[in-house]
Design a protein around this motif. Structure first.
Motif, PDB file in Angstrom:
ATOM      1  N   TYR A  68       0.857  -1.189   0.000  1.00  0.00           N
ATOM      2  CA  TYR A  68       0.000   0.000   0.000  1.00  0.00           C
ATOM      3  C   TYR A  68       0.889   1.234   0.000  1.00  0.00           C
ATOM      4  O   TYR A  68       1.927   1.268   0.658  1.00  0.00           O
ATOM      5  CB  TYR A  68      -0.877  -0.009   1.257  1.00  0.00           C
ATOM      6  N   PHE A  69       0.471   2.261  -0.761  1.00  0.00           N
ATOM      7  CA  PHE A  69       1.138   3.556  -0.712  1.00  0.00           C
ATOM      8  C   PHE A  69       0.105   4.647  -0.932  1.00  0.00           C
ATOM      9  O   PHE A  69      -0.688   4.576  -1.868  1.00  0.00           O
ATOM     10  CB  PHE A  69       2.233   3.675  -1.774  1.00  0.00           C
ATOM     11  N   SER A  70       0.105   5.620  -0.041  1.00  0.00           N
ATOM     12  CA  SER A  70      -0.798   6.758  -0.164  1.00  0.00           C
ATOM     13  C   SER A  70       0.016   7.975  -0.579  1.00  0.00           C
ATOM     14  O   SER A  70       0.862   8.442   0.189  1.00  0.00           O
ATOM     15  CB  SER A  70      -1.484   7.048   1.169  1.00  0.00           C
ATOM     16  N   PRO A  71      -0.211   8.506  -1.781  1.00  0.00           N
ATOM     17  CA  PRO A  71       0.550   9.677  -2.216  1.00  0.00           C
ATOM     18  C   PRO A  71       0.177  10.953  -1.459  1.00  0.00           C
ATOM     19  O   PRO A  71       0.928  11.913  -1.456  1.00  0.00           O
ATOM     20  CB  PRO A  71       0.208   9.807  -3.703  1.00  0.00           C
ATOM     21  N   VAL A  72      -0.961  10.961  -0.777  1.00  0.00           N
ATOM     22  CA  VAL A  72      -1.373  12.147  -0.028  1.00  0.00           C
ATOM     23  C   VAL A  72      -0.617  12.244   1.289  1.00  0.00           C
ATOM     24  O   VAL A  72      -0.065  13.282   1.635  1.00  0.00           O
ATOM     25  CB  VAL A  72      -2.902  12.139   0.204  1.00  0.00           C
ATOM     26  N   THR A  73      -0.570  11.146   2.043  1.00  0.00           N
ATOM     27  CA  THR A  73       0.107  11.159   3.339  1.00  0.00           C
ATOM     28  C   THR A  73       1.500  10.550   3.281  1.00  0.00           C
ATOM     29  O   THR A  73       2.193  10.517   4.301  1.00  0.00           O
ATOM     30  CB  THR A  73      -0.725  10.398   4.386  1.00  0.00           C
ATOM     31  N   ASN A  74       1.927  10.075   2.121  1.00  0.00           N
ATOM     32  CA  ASN A  74       3.244   9.449   1.927  1.00  0.00           C
ATOM     33  C   ASN A  74       3.448   8.265   2.868  1.00  0.00           C
ATOM     34  O   ASN A  74       4.534   8.024   3.362  1.00  0.00           O
ATOM     35  CB  ASN A  74       4.370  10.458   2.097  1.00  0.00           C
ATOM     36  N   LEU A  75       2.395   7.516   3.115  1.00  0.00           N
ATOM     37  CA  LEU A  75       2.419   6.372   4.006  1.00  0.00           C
ATOM     38  C   LEU A  75       2.466   5.095   3.178  1.00  0.00           C
ATOM     39  O   LEU A  75       1.752   4.967   2.184  1.00  0.00           O
ATOM     40  CB  LEU A  75       1.162   6.393   4.883  1.00  0.00           C
ATOM     41  N   CYS A  76       3.291   4.146   3.611  1.00  0.00           N
ATOM     42  CA  CYS A  76       3.534   2.941   2.828  1.00  0.00           C
ATOM     43  C   CYS A  76       3.522   1.721   3.750  1.00  0.00           C
ATOM     44  O   CYS A  76       4.023   1.790   4.871  1.00  0.00           O
ATOM     45  CB  CYS A  76       4.899   3.095   2.156  1.00  0.00           C
ATOM     46  N   ILE A  77       2.951   0.611   3.274  1.00  0.00           N
ATOM     47  CA  ILE A  77       2.989  -0.657   3.998  1.00  0.00           C
ATOM     48  C   ILE A  77       3.820  -1.632   3.171  1.00  0.00           C
ATOM     49  O   ILE A  77       3.552  -1.854   1.996  1.00  0.00           O
ATOM     50  CB  ILE A  77       1.576  -1.216   4.240  1.00  0.00           C
ATOM     51  N   ILE A  78       4.841  -2.187   3.816  1.00  0.00           N
ATOM     52  CA  ILE A  78       5.790  -3.075   3.143  1.00  0.00           C
ATOM     53  C   ILE A  78       5.805  -4.419   3.867  1.00  0.00           C
ATOM     54  O   ILE A  78       5.848  -4.466   5.100  1.00  0.00           O
ATOM     55  CB  ILE A  78       7.204  -2.454   3.151  1.00  0.00           C
TER      56      ILE A  78
END
Length: 165
Positions: free
Chosen positions: A62-72
């Motif tokens: 998952y990656f959110s370009p708005v909050t720059n949050l990523c799940i790896i």
């Protein structure tokens, strides 16, 4: 039979450039570009042996370009190599970022809960800044009103909760 065990990282990519929105401008990178940057970081810092250890299990879920949050996701046995590669990242697609590992867990459920909590905190800070400073102009894709913020938070919560192992 033994199941494959994973480690899940919740990573926030903080933009280094000073912007009027406090580094919360939407990223111009994608999940694939993050995966490629992680691969390059592992190869640079840990060599082919490091990539051989984590390459088969490394996945950006998952990656959110708005909050720059990523799940790896990465395999549990060599998650330290992935964590080191994340920490040693400095650029994504020629933009300087500081990776901040917000949470590490053995289950996707705990990372999903941490991501939803973190999204609420980030959007809350942005909303407070918007209300406190009249001259503050966030990027157009960020929630501007309370209704937009709640709609964004519910939409991202559904996206994050829909992730499966």
């Amino acid at each position: 039979m033994v199941r494959f065990k994973n480690r899940w990282f919740l990573v926030e990519f903080i933009r280094c450039e000073t912007t009027t929105d406090g580094g919360r401008r939407p990223a111009t990178v994608s999940s694939k570009q993050i995966w490629n940057a992680l691969k390059d970081s592992v190869l640079l810092n840990f060599g082919d042996a490091g990539w051989g250890a984590v390459g088969g299990s490394l996945n950006v879920k998952y990656f959110s370009p708005v909050t720059n949050l990523c799940i790896i996701r990465v395999g549990r046995d060599n998650h330290q190599i992935a964590w080191g590669a994340i920490t040693l990242l400095t650029t994504l697609e020629n933009e300087r970022f500081i990776p901040h590992v917000v949470h590490c867990s053995g289950t996707i459920k705990k990372v999903q809960q941490a991501a939803i909590r973190h999204n609420r905190e980030v959007v809350g800070r942005l909303r407070a800044r918007l209300k406190a400073v009249e001259s503050y102009q966030p990027h157009a894709s960020l929630p501007q009103t309370d209704d937009e913020a709640e709609e964004y938070l519910s939409r991202t919560a559904k996206e994050i909760e829909s992730l499966q192992d």
